[in-house]
Scaffold this active site. Structure first.
Site, mmCIF file in Angstrom:
data_model
loop_
_atom_site.group_PDB
_atom_site.id
_atom_site.type_symbol
_atom_site.label_atom_id
_atom_site.label_comp_id
_atom_site.label_asym_id
_atom_site.label_seq_id
_atom_site.Cartn_x
_atom_site.Cartn_y
_atom_site.Cartn_z
ATOM 1 C CG PHE A 16 -1.538 1.233 1.630
ATOM 2 C CD1 PHE A 16 -2.143 2.078 0.706
ATOM 3 C CD2 PHE A 16 -1.506 1.627 2.973
ATOM 4 C CE1 PHE A 16 -2.715 3.289 1.102
ATOM 5 C CE2 PHE A 16 -2.069 2.833 3.368
ATOM 6 C CZ PHE A 16 -2.659 3.668 2.428
ATOM 7 N N GLY A 41 1.894 -7.739 -0.729
ATOM 8 C CA GLY A 41 1.802 -6.784 -1.842
ATOM 9 C C GLY A 41 1.412 -7.488 -3.136
ATOM 10 C CE1 TYR A 143 4.083 -3.964 11.599
ATOM 11 C CE2 TYR A 143 3.152 -2.713 13.412
ATOM 12 C CZ TYR A 143 3.549 -2.790 12.086
ATOM 13 O OH TYR A 143 3.411 -1.697 11.259
ATOM 14 C CE LYS A 147 7.322 -2.106 11.176
ATOM 15 N NZ LYS A 147 7.840 -1.611 9.898
ATOM 16 N NE ARG A 184 -3.244 -2.127 6.701
ATOM 17 C CZ ARG A 184 -2.132 -1.696 6.119
ATOM 18 N NH1 ARG A 184 -1.407 -0.779 6.696
ATOM 19 N NH2 ARG A 184 -1.752 -2.171 4.947
#
Ligand SMILES: NC(=O)c1ccc[n+]([C@@H]2O[C@H](COP(=O)([O-])OP(=O)(O)OC[C@H]3O[C@@H](n4cnc5c(N)ncnc54)[C@H](O)[C@@H]3O)[C@@H](O)[C@H]2O)c1
Length: 311
Positions: A16, A41, A143, A147, A184
């Site tokens: 995105f 993707g 996640y 990160k 989302r």
């Protein structure tokens, strides 16, 4: 004197944000290479004129670049939790590989971090100096902690090897080119509204999110990559400080799409953050950046985009 053409690598460029960024860089005359393993993707997102390398960022990387935008990592909770070890590997091994490549070829690196490094915050709005409230032992930790370790790798490569790094802590961003099934909040609501299905709100919908339109965010990323000055290795929040409850977002989507769908309430998932709102003083002061697109305008453009995709 002709301006030299920058050789730019976008990891995660088929996703995105990566595909929107690639389009922006192409429009500025950059020579762009996309590296993506297509786990979330799509090859169809990659514009013509771009060199495409289908590969996992966890494999050793080669090439000569001036700039690397490092976006590779599934961003939707459904997707990153489906493959938690790969999420951890992508962050630790993948980010190490990107930084090692940058060290070898002298490239600048912009790493796309996240507001999730603040976990379920005790401070609102979240300012970069807040260290967060993250659960290291739960379903989102692959996640969130991934990160955080990526940020630590960026810091270490900057200190040890003087790699030029930039860290964007991105807050919820939405807009055209989101995958309709990525789970989302905005894509869920818009797709459900357009298909006449109930909009799924988790909990009572009082938890907040702040929504940034993709064009604003991409402008911020490019601005951060090129900004000069002291302290710019430090993380910078990029997001829209206009905070809305999830229920308000659902109602706005229903209104703008003229949908007759209802709202359906479901149990809140574990570790779902209750507040999300960026303090963007740093971005304003250091970059002269702030969001410009209103939530009405951004949601309307997103609804139009999904209408085209779903018909
Ligand atoms: N969209 C947001 O609201 C948001 C918020 C915070 C942070 N971010 C960060 O921005 C980046 C891009 O997010 P997005 O919303 O475009 O997500 P996305 O899932 O649409 O895109 C991620 C891309 O990375 C690729 N990828 C994932 N793992 C890879 C690997 N190991 N090797 C090569 N390619 C890989 C995927 O195939 C996909 O094309 C992510 O790093 C995400 O954590 C996004």
């Amino acid at each position: 004197m002709p301006v030299p053409m920058l050789r730019t690598l976008v990891t995660g460029g088929a996703g995105f944000l990566g595909s929107n960024l690639t389009l922006k860089l192409l429009s500025e005359g950059r020579q762009v290479t996309v590296l993506d393993d297509l786990c979330t993707g799509f090859a169809s997102n990659i514009p013509e004129g771009v060199r495409f390398i289908q590969a996992d960022v966890c494999e050793p990387l080669v090439g000569e670049y001036d700039e690397i935008y490092h976006l590779a990592c599934a961003a939707s909770p459904d997707k990153y939790q489906a493959e938690p070890l790969q999420t951890l590997r992508t962050n630790f091994i993948g980010t190490s590989n990107v930084l090692e490549l940058a060290r070898r070829c002298g490239a600048s690196v912009l790493f796309t971090s996240t507001s999730e490094v603040y976990g379920d915050p005790r401070v609102c709005p979240q300012v970069e100096s807040y260290w967060g409230n993250v659960n290291s032992f739960g379903p989102r930790s692959c996640y969130d902690e991934g990160k955080r370790v990526s940020e630590s790798l960026c810091y270490t490569y900057s200190e040890r090897y003087q790699v030029r790094i930039r860290i964007a802590r991105i807050f919820n961003t939405y807009g055209p080119r989101m995958a309709p099934d990525d789970g989302r909040v905005v894509s869920n609501f818009v797709v459900q509204a357009l298909q006449g299905k109930s909009l799924t709100v988790y909990g009572d919908g009082s938890q907040t999110r702040s929504l940034c339109y993709v064009d604003d965010l991409i402008r911020g990323l490019v601005c951060l990559m090129h900004a000069q000055g002291a302290n710019l290795e430090a993380p910078v929040n990029l997001g829209n400080p206009h905070e809305m409850s999830v229920k308000e977002i659902a109602e706005k989507v229903l209104e703008l799409s003229a949908s007759r769908s209802q709202i359906a309430y479901r149990p809140l998932p574990q570790d779902d953050p209750t507040r999300r709102c960026p303090d963007i003083q740093r971005a304003r002061g250091w970059l002269g950046w702030e969001p410009e697109v209103s939530v009405e305008k951004g949601l309307a453009a997103t609804i139009d985009y999904f209408r085209g995709q779903l018909t």
